[in-house]
Design an enzyme around this catalytic site. Structure first.
Site, PDB file in Angstrom:
ATOM      1  N   LYS A   1       0.797  -1.238   0.000  1.00  0.00           N
ATOM      2  CA  LYS A   1       0.000   0.000   0.000  1.00  0.00           C
ATOM      3  C   LYS A   1       0.825   1.282   0.000  1.00  0.00           C
ATOM      4  O   LYS A   1       0.400   2.281  -0.538  1.00  0.00           O
ATOM      5  CB  LYS A   1      -0.995  -0.002   1.159  1.00  0.00           C
ATOM      6  CG  LYS A   1      -0.343   0.178   2.509  1.00  0.00           C
ATOM      7  CD  LYS A   1      -1.382   0.217   3.621  1.00  0.00           C
ATOM      8  CE  LYS A   1      -0.686   0.459   4.934  1.00  0.00           C
ATOM      9  NZ  LYS A   1      -1.276  -0.267   6.064  1.00  0.00           N
TER      10      LYS A   1
ATOM     11  N   ARG B   1      -8.013   0.957  16.440  1.00  0.00           N
ATOM     12  CA  ARG B   1      -8.340   1.268  15.060  1.00  0.00           C
ATOM     13  C   ARG B   1      -9.454   0.304  14.676  1.00  0.00           C
ATOM     14  O   ARG B   1     -10.460   0.257  15.378  1.00  0.00           O
ATOM     15  CB  ARG B   1      -7.099   1.202  14.152  1.00  0.00           C
ATOM     16  CG  ARG B   1      -7.305   2.013  12.854  1.00  0.00           C
ATOM     17  CD  ARG B   1      -6.087   2.025  11.952  1.00  0.00           C
ATOM     18  NE  ARG B   1      -5.892   0.764  11.271  1.00  0.00           N
ATOM     19  CZ  ARG B   1      -4.934   0.529  10.380  1.00  0.00           C
ATOM     20  NH1 ARG B   1      -4.095   1.478  10.045  1.00  0.00           N
ATOM     21  NH2 ARG B   1      -4.824  -0.654   9.804  1.00  0.00           N
TER      22      ARG B   1
HETATM   23  C1  LIG Z   1      -0.593  -1.094   6.666  1.00  0.00           C
HETATM   24  C2  LIG Z   1      -1.119  -2.334   7.218  1.00  0.00           C
HETATM   25  C3  LIG Z   1      -0.264  -3.416   7.410  1.00  0.00           C
HETATM   26  C4  LIG Z   1       1.219  -3.338   7.138  1.00  0.00           C
HETATM   27  O1  LIG Z   1       1.825  -2.591   8.132  1.00  0.00           O
HETATM   28  P1  LIG Z   1       3.406  -2.323   8.173  1.00  0.00           P
HETATM   29  O2  LIG Z   1       3.594  -1.614   9.455  1.00  0.00           O
HETATM   30  O3  LIG Z   1       3.723  -1.510   6.981  1.00  0.00           O
HETATM   31  O4  LIG Z   1       4.082  -3.635   8.151  1.00  0.00           O
HETATM   32  C5  LIG Z   1      -0.817  -4.586   7.892  1.00  0.00           C
HETATM   33  N1  LIG Z   1      -2.129  -4.691   8.160  1.00  0.00           N
HETATM   34  C6  LIG Z   1      -2.982  -3.676   7.987  1.00  0.00           C
HETATM   35  C7  LIG Z   1      -4.420  -3.867   8.295  1.00  0.00           C
HETATM   36  C8  LIG Z   1      -2.503  -2.458   7.513  1.00  0.00           C
HETATM   37  O5  LIG Z   1      -3.346  -1.443   7.357  1.00  0.00           O
END
Ligand SMILES: *Cc1c(COP(=O)(O)O)cnc(C)c1O
Length: 357
Positions: free
Chosen positions: A34, A129
């Protein structure tokens, strides 16, 4: 134009190391793209490393990857808006959910399309969250399991370290496993996936403190940056220079460090704090808040210090820089996750892919 130099080989190596570390503990890795706007070249680097599932937060990014030949399976890692569900069911193999209503909508659409999709039910174990609050989780997941057919609920998941900054622990991830076990027992069903973490949970693995049962991590930051912002550390077994930002210097001048005249707010409504260090040599580089977050720029020039940005200008104190910096030079930076996110998604930052060292 500022440039992001993306070393695909170093990304692949980082991905491989994360995969290797997680495999030792039977933890599957979902590679999260992402931060890269679903960059197909980056996704391919993750695939070359041996990562199977690509995780994305935006359905448009998944389409971008598919159109550029990236093969799934794909996981939608943001709990989905209703309007995206048709596309998600068409293109994704896995989806994270946290609402019964969403499961109902997905059930209807999947029926109409005669498709199935696997879902992971998100549980909030403290970070505040997404996810159903852990105390209510078992009940809600049982109800979801009862109404879903085309939507295959294959497990539970949680996200930590994102809003509350809550650190993954044996206790909070243990809760996740407990809730899974409880639901399995109550319904005599199987929920094989426990998707327990992101980059911030790698530390638990390294320290051998991951509760057994957790068997999937969704990882982005560690692979691209080699950092773990939640635990405020560099991950010493990963490379921190896979992605470097370069920007042109457009002015270098000696100026006072304290502004002259009555001061109000800056261009963003903030009130910068000034420390009077006398006359300083200051460089301006041609990027700003539109392209990066200034607090997330880490100059590779020793002694250089980022002071502040407005939309298009970033001011850097280069008085103590080891290198003599002049107008026309370029300066290079490592990036925080936030700065990388902005740079990757900004059309004014050119993306340059390198394979070499
Ligand atoms: C962004 C995200 C991740 C990845 O997180 P990192 O800290 O970049 O490894 C994993 N799960 C969800 C739901 C996320 O939004």
């Amino acid at each position: 134009m500022p440039q992001l130099h993306i070393n695909l080989r170093l990304i692949e190596e980082n991905a491989y190391k994360v995969l290797e570390k997680c495999s030792k503990f039977n933890v599957e890795v979902v590679g999260v793209t992402k931060v890269s706007l679903g960059d197909p070249k980056i996704a391919q680097a993750l695939k070359r490393a041996g990562i199977k599932i690509i995780g994305e937060s935006r359905v448009q990014n998944i389409l971008r990857m598919i159109e550029n030949g990236v093969e799934g399976p794909f996981m939608m890692i943001r709990i989905p808006p209703k309007d995206d569900l048709v596309k998600i069911i068409r293109w994704c193999d896995y989806v994270l959910v946290s609402e019964l209503k969403t499961v109902e909508w997905m059930e209807e659409i999947a029926n109409d399309m005669n498709k199935t999709i696997s879902a992971i039910y998100m549980i909030d174990v403290g970070d505040l969250r997404e996810g159903v609050w852990y105390k209510d989780a078992a009940e809600e997941i049982i109800r979801a399991l009862k109404i879903s057919k085309k939507v295959k609920i294959i497990g539970v998941g949680t996200n930590l370290g994102c809003y509350g900054g809550v650190l993954p622990s044996t206790t909070n991830l243990g809760l996740l496993v407990e809730i899974r076990d409880l639901v399995e027992k109550r319904l005599s069903c199987q929920l094989p996936v426990v998707s327990g973490g992101n980059t911030s949970a790698l530390k638990l693995l390294e320290e051998g403190r991951l509760p057994s049962g957790v068997n999937q991590y969704r990882v982005g930051e560690a692979i691209f940056l080699g950092t773990d912002v939640t635990n405020n550390r560099q991950i010493d077994w990963l490379n921190q220079e896979a992605i470097i930002l370069e920007a042109p210097v457009i002015e270098v001048k000696m100026k006072p460090s304290f502004p002259e005249g009555e001061t109000g707010q800056d261009a963003f409504g903030r009130k910068p704090i000034f420390i009077d260090k006398g006359m300083r040599k200051r460089a301006i580089i041609a990027l700003g808040e539109q392209d990066i977050t200034p607090s997330g720029l880490k100059p590779l020039d020793k002694g250089a210090q980022v002071i502040h940005s407005s939309s298009d200008h970033t001011i850097i104190d280069v008085t103590d820089a080891e290198r003599k910096i002049e107008v026309g030079d370029t300066m290079r930076f490592k990036l925080s996750y936030g700065a990388l996110l902005r740079a990757m998604t900004c059309p004014h930052v050119e993306k340059i892919y390198t394979q070499g060292v």
